[in-house]
Structure formats: structure tokens, C-alpha cells
Design an enzyme around this catalytic site. Structure first.
Site, PDB file in Angstrom:
ATOM      1  N   LYS A   1       2.661  18.670  43.626  1.00 55.22           N
ATOM      2  CA  LYS A   1       1.647  19.681  44.359  1.00 55.22           C
ATOM      3  C   LYS A   1       2.287  20.553  45.135  1.00 55.22           C
ATOM      4  O   LYS A   1       3.062  19.954  46.133  1.00 55.22           O
ATOM      5  CB  LYS A   1       0.474  18.924  45.096  1.00 55.22           C
ATOM      6  CG  LYS A   1      -0.479  17.847  44.116  1.00 55.22           C
ATOM      7  CD  LYS A   1      -1.359  17.309  45.022  1.00 55.22           C
ATOM      8  CE  LYS A   1      -2.277  16.249  44.390  1.00 55.22           C
ATOM      9  NZ  LYS A   1      -3.169  16.972  43.098  1.00 55.22           N
TER      10      LYS A   1
ATOM     11  N   ARG B   1      -6.929   9.795  35.772  1.00 53.89           N
ATOM     12  CA  ARG B   1      -7.733   9.746  34.713  1.00 53.89           C
ATOM     13  C   ARG B   1      -6.794   8.406  33.802  1.00 53.89           C
ATOM     14  O   ARG B   1      -7.493   7.523  33.208  1.00 53.89           O
ATOM     15  CB  ARG B   1      -7.931  10.620  33.750  1.00 53.89           C
ATOM     16  CG  ARG B   1      -6.912  11.296  33.268  1.00 53.89           C
ATOM     17  CD  ARG B   1      -7.036  12.909  32.875  1.00 53.89           C
ATOM     18  NE  ARG B   1      -7.260  13.781  33.870  1.00 53.89           N
ATOM     19  CZ  ARG B   1      -7.807  14.887  33.706  1.00 53.89           C
ATOM     20  NH1 ARG B   1      -7.533  15.557  32.376  1.00 53.89           N
ATOM     21  NH2 ARG B   1      -8.021  15.817  34.842  1.00 53.89           N
TER      22      ARG B   1
END
Length: 564
Positions: A345, A422
Site C-alpha cells: 500500500k 478473501r
């Protein structure tokens, strides 16, 4: 080309410098902190700042007065009156028609009516005005406040606003009145009283565990006038207190920094819930080797780069007596920190400094567990499941392009290491289905796309089952939490297809929240009803820069509606 050469040169220089440092430390280990010393510093930080260092904010004591006749005579710091827009209607002489406001305003010489005009106070949600009362005017309270309820009367927000006003005035005692309570049913009064109690309790709470100095709340007592009394109200009050304690735990978990709340500490906190309510809870914590035996390759791939080992957490609630009529699972995403991995990020929009809240789903699950441990509903068995880990960067970490295998045998090509949640949920959902549950709710701070679609206050709901969707929305409405259903568009599955594996883990920018839900669907047994809640928006209050505890109240309400 120039940027490539520069990059290569920098990399070589850094590597050379690193080798020189290694040679230096081989001569004297005292020059540099070893791994053992670093771990010790983390232990010290956890002992002084961690979750075992309790907040010193005590919730105010709540009392009730069944009748409103003594409102003007009530003695204390703030008399807080909840008013709708209709309550502020005045007659030809500019006097309030509402009997409570009229009585108070007559003793104040018209100051309430005057203030409502001068400050453009019309009873809308979020509006408030607090007046200092001069001595000798016939009122027992030092201040009188009007708090807007709008049309829909969000009474939890009213309670929070009263707590904020009390904090500003350093008030130690407050009385709360609803101006139009006379026209309400007994059941409505009970619900309103419960919401006010929740609001004042949560509004009073301040997470000061990580501050060197913190002020204790001055608010010691809240008296609620005109909304009834008796056993039914006491029952409602207990429920409000139990849920509020779960919400506070959720806030504390999310607020805790990643150097304190590691996967191991999260497992410890979950185990504390089970030991505190051992009459209804059991706990099982699986380490990496046990997860490997269960073939949780998707989850373990995310955890591979971190020095803090993964902890797969499984709490089970069973009722204290009677048969079990429903078996449910609550699955929470538990990334105690998310660097993004090799797809790191970067930039201000990445919010990497806030990625401690990437375990917000697990906080909601464990907050609900704490509340249910106190409520002890009958007829329902609940499994609380969290695959806790960190998403970090190291030579052992998951790389873009890797192919991992989940515990149901499906293979996943990792095209983005920052879509890690996920991957952990995949194995958690398979595990949940294997417990023989009939319904699963998973909660995750899963996608920025959901925040773009719904903003910071509303969570996205995805489910192929309309009946389960209604259950969740009914529970959320009763709890005052905002949700919006988004579609599971099967045609978008095309973007998740891989040329060499069963699927990729991201489908691109368009419809990102939907493709994330489609991915999760691949790991849920078709016989199990399932709903996915993406709470990436409402998990965090950006104005106050702290956690909200979102999801706890809805989960508790949903479990109770599935109990006997």
C-alpha cells in the site's frame, strides 16, 4: 532505462551495506538488538498498553422515574429534552404547545422559545442547544438542553448527544426526557429507553488505554424520566448493557495498534471470552501446523511473511440448557495488520497507517460473542471463526503470481497480494461449513470499492438468499446500523477466471466489491445459507479517529431472532 539503472544501483548498494552490517554484528552481538530483545520489547509494550490495561471510564448509573410531573423540580446538572420538529410548534402567542416545553419555558421566562428562534433550532437530527439556568427561576437543574430528534427519532443518537453535552459541561448527573412521550405505547417507551441507555453508555466511553494522561468521565448518573419502570424495563436495560459491552470490546480491539494486537493476542482475547463465560463457551485455537494438516493453503499463504504466527480461532457457544434448534456461524476477517504484501500500500489514499482496522470483522464477531455470553440465549448454537494473521513482506512471503490451494481443493492464482482478506476467509468459510451450520454471516473490511459505492457509514450486503437478507436487515434496523444490499452479478465471474488455476483473487477495479463476494461464494457449501457484509466504510469514525464497534449489535440481534 535510467530509472531501471538507478533502481538496480540502489538495490546493490543496499545489499552491500547489509552484508557489511552482518559482518560487523558477527564480531559483537551487543551492538545490535537481537530478535529475542525485540520480542521482549513487544511484550513490555503489550503489558503496559495492551487490552489487559483496562479503560478507566465507568459507564454512568441509570435510574428511572415513571412520571414526568416532576421534570421542572428535578435537581442536577443538565435536564436534557429530546424534541421532534413537531414538538417545537408554537401558538399565536409564540408559546410552545407541547406541555413539557410550555411548563419549562414559562419558568424560564420564554428563554427556550427565544433560543430556538435565535439559534435556528428546529428539532432536526443532530441539532442541540444547552442553556445555563440562572438561580432562583424555579428550576432545579443548572442547565436545560434541547436535542433534535427529527421525524424518525434516532434515540441512540440522542443518548450519545446527551453524553457529549455532559462531557463538555463536566456534568456529573443528567436527566433525560422525551417531550412527546405521552403519546407512545408502552413497548415504544421500553425500546426508546433502551436506545437512550445504549447511546449514553457508548457516548461516555473513551478509549484512553494508550494515553499517558487521561481524564475520567465526570458523568456518574443518568435518570430517564417518563418512559416507565419495572421488570420489563430492567430486562431491556440489561440487554442494552450487554450489547454495549460487546460494542466497547469491538472498539477496543480495532483501536489497538498492530504492535500490541498481534494474531496471538487476538487469540488470547478470544480465549478470555470463553473462560469468562465457560458455562456456555468453549475455545479451540489452531496453530500453523494444525492449519497445514487441514490443508488451509490459502490462509497460510497470507500469513507466511510475518514473524507473528497465524492463529485460527474457533469459539463455540452452546445454550446452558434445552435443545439446539439452529446452528449458526459468524466468520470475521482477522488481519491484525495489512501492509498489502508485495503489492504494498503506497500513497496517502492507501491508509496504510490505519490497517490495524483490517480485523474489524473479527472485532464484531468477538464483541457479539461477549454480549451473547452474558445474554445466554436458548435454542441456538453459534460458531465464532476467525483466521487471524498479518499480511507482511519478507523472503518467505506470498508473491504475485503464486498459486495457492484452499482447503476445499480449489486453486487460486494470486494476482494481487493486497487482496489477502478473501484468501483467509476462503479457508475460514470452508471450515465453518464443515461444522454443520445452517447459516453463515461473514464480516470483513474487504474492499475500498464498497466504500466508494456506499460511503463511510453504510455496509454492503451480499447474499443469494432473500430470506437471509431480510433477517439481516430486520436485525440491523432494530440495532440502528445501516446496511445496503448489493447484487451478486454472476456474469462478473468472467473477470475472476485464470488461465492456469481455478480463479484469480481479484477481478479488476470495476465492481470490485461484487467480484470479492463472488470469490467468497466459491468456498461456501450450496446447502448453507450465506451472507457477506463488507464493513470497510463504517468500521472507522474518521471524524473522531477511532473505531465504531460496527456490526456487534446487528449480529447479537440476528442470533437472538434465530434462538427459541
Amino acid at each position: 532505462m535510467a530509472s531501471l539503472v538507478t533502481s538496480s544501483s540502489t538495490s546493490f548498494f543496499t545489499s552491500s551495506l547489509f552484508l557489511i552490517k552482518l559482518k560487523s554484528t558477527s564480531l559483537s552481538f551487543s551492538n545490535f538488538p537481537t530478535r529475542r530483545l525485540m520480542s521482549h520489547s513487544h511484550i513490555i509494550a503489550r503489558a503496559t498498553l495492551g487490552l489487559t490495561h483496562p479503560s478507566n471510564v465507568e459507564p454512568p448509573k441509570i435510574s428511572f422515574a415513571a412520571k414526568e410531573a416532576d421534570v421542572a423540580e428535578w435537581k442536577g446538572d443538565i435536564l436534557a429534552i429530546g424534541v421532534t420538529e413537531k414538538d417545537l410548534v408554537k401558538n399565536d402567542k409564540l408559546n410552545f404547545e407541547n406541555p413539557i416545553l410550555s411548563k419549562l419555558d414559562s419558568k424560564l421566562g420564554g428563554l427556550l422559545a427565544e433560543a430556538s428562534v435565535e439559534e435556528d433550532f428546529n428539532g432536526k437530527v443532530g441539532q442541540s442547544t444547552v442553556l445555563r439556568v440562572a438561580t432562583g427561576v424555579g428550576l432545579g437543574s443548572k442547565r436545560v438542553g434541547l436535542f433534535g430528534l427529527g421525524h424518525s427519532a434516532p434515540f441512540k443518537g440522542f443518548g450519545e448527544a446527551v453524553a457529549a453535552a455532559a462531557k463538555s459541561a463536566q456534568a456529573s448527573n443528567v436527566a433525560v426526557v422525551v417531550a412527546s412521550a405521552d403519546g407512545l405505547s408502552a413497548e415504544s417507551k421500553l425500546n426508546i429507553a433502551s436506545e437512550i441507555v445504549s447511546g449514553t453508555t457508548l457516548g461516555t466511553f473513551e478509549d484512553n488505554r494508550y494515553k499517558s494522561e487521561s481524564k475520567k468521565s465526570a458523568l456518574k448518573s443518568v435518570e430517564i424520566i417518563g418512559l416507565g419502570a419495572g421488570p420489563e424495563l430492567e430486562k431491556k436495560l440489561k440487554y442494552a448493557g450487554d450489547v454495549s459491552s460487546g460494542v466497547i470490546l469491538g472498539r477496543e480491539l480495532v483501536n489497538s495498534p498492530p504492535n500490541v494486537l498481534t494474531p496471538g493476542v487476538l487469540a488470547e482475547e478470544a480465549s478470555k471470552i470463553a473462560s469468562t463465560y465457560s458455562d456456555v463457551f468453549t475455545a479451540k485455537i489452531l496453530d500453523a501446523e494444525q492449519c497445514k494438516e487441514l490443508k488451509m493453503g490459502s490462509y497460510l499463504a497470507v500469513a507466511a511473511a510475518s514473524e507473528n504466527p497465524p492463529q485460527f480461532i474457533h469459539l463455540v457457544y452452546k445454550p446452558p440448557s434445552g435443545p439446539v434448534n439452529a446452528k449458526l456461524a459468524l466468520v470475521g476477517k482477522g488481519l491484525t495488520f495489512d501492509s498489502g504484501g508485495y503489492n504494498i500500500k503506497t500513497g496517502p489514499a492507501s491508509s496504510i497507517e490505519l490497517m490495524k482496522f483490517d480485523m474489524g470483522g473479527s472485532a464484531a464477531v468477538f464483541g457479539a460473542a461477549k454480549a451473547l455470553g452474558q445474554i445466554k440465549p436458548l435454542g441456538v448454537e453459534v460458531h465464532f471463526i476467525v483466521a487471524a494473521c498479518e499480511n507482511m513482506i519478507s523472503g518467505t512471503g506470498m508473491r504475485p503470481g503464486d498459486i495457492v490451494t484452499a482447503s476445499n481443493g480449489k486453486t487460486i492464482e494470486v494476482n494481487n497480494t493486497d487482496a489477502e482478506g478473501r484468501l483467509t476467509l476462503a479457508d475460514a468459510l470452508v471450515y465453518a461449513c464443515n461444522q454443520g451450520v445452517e447459516k453463515i454471516v461473514d464480516l470483513a473490511t474487504l474492499t475500498g470499492a464498497c466504500v466508494v459505492a456506499l460511503g463511510p457509514s453504510v455496509a454492503g450486503v451480499f447474499t443469494p438468499n432473500d430470506d437471509l437478507a431480510k433477517e439481516i436487515f430486520d436485525a440491523a434496523e432494530a440495532s440502528g446500523e445501516k446496511l445496503w444490499r448489493l447484487p451478486i452479478e454472476d456474469s462478473y465471474w468472467e473477470s475472476l477466471k485464470s488461465g492456469i488455476a481455478d480463479m484469480v483473487n481479484t477481478g479488476g477495479r470495476q465492481g470490485g466489491a461484487i467480484t470479492a463476494a463472488l470469490f467468497l461464494k466459491q468456498f461456501v457449501d450450496e446447502k448453507v445459507q450465506w451472507v457477506h457484509i463488507d464493513l470497510a466504510g463504517p468500521v472507522w469514525n474518521y471524524k473522531k479517529n477511532c473505531a465504531t464497534g460496527y456490526g456487534v449489535a446487528t449480529l447479537v440481534e440476528w442470533v437472538l431472532r434465530n434462538s427459541s
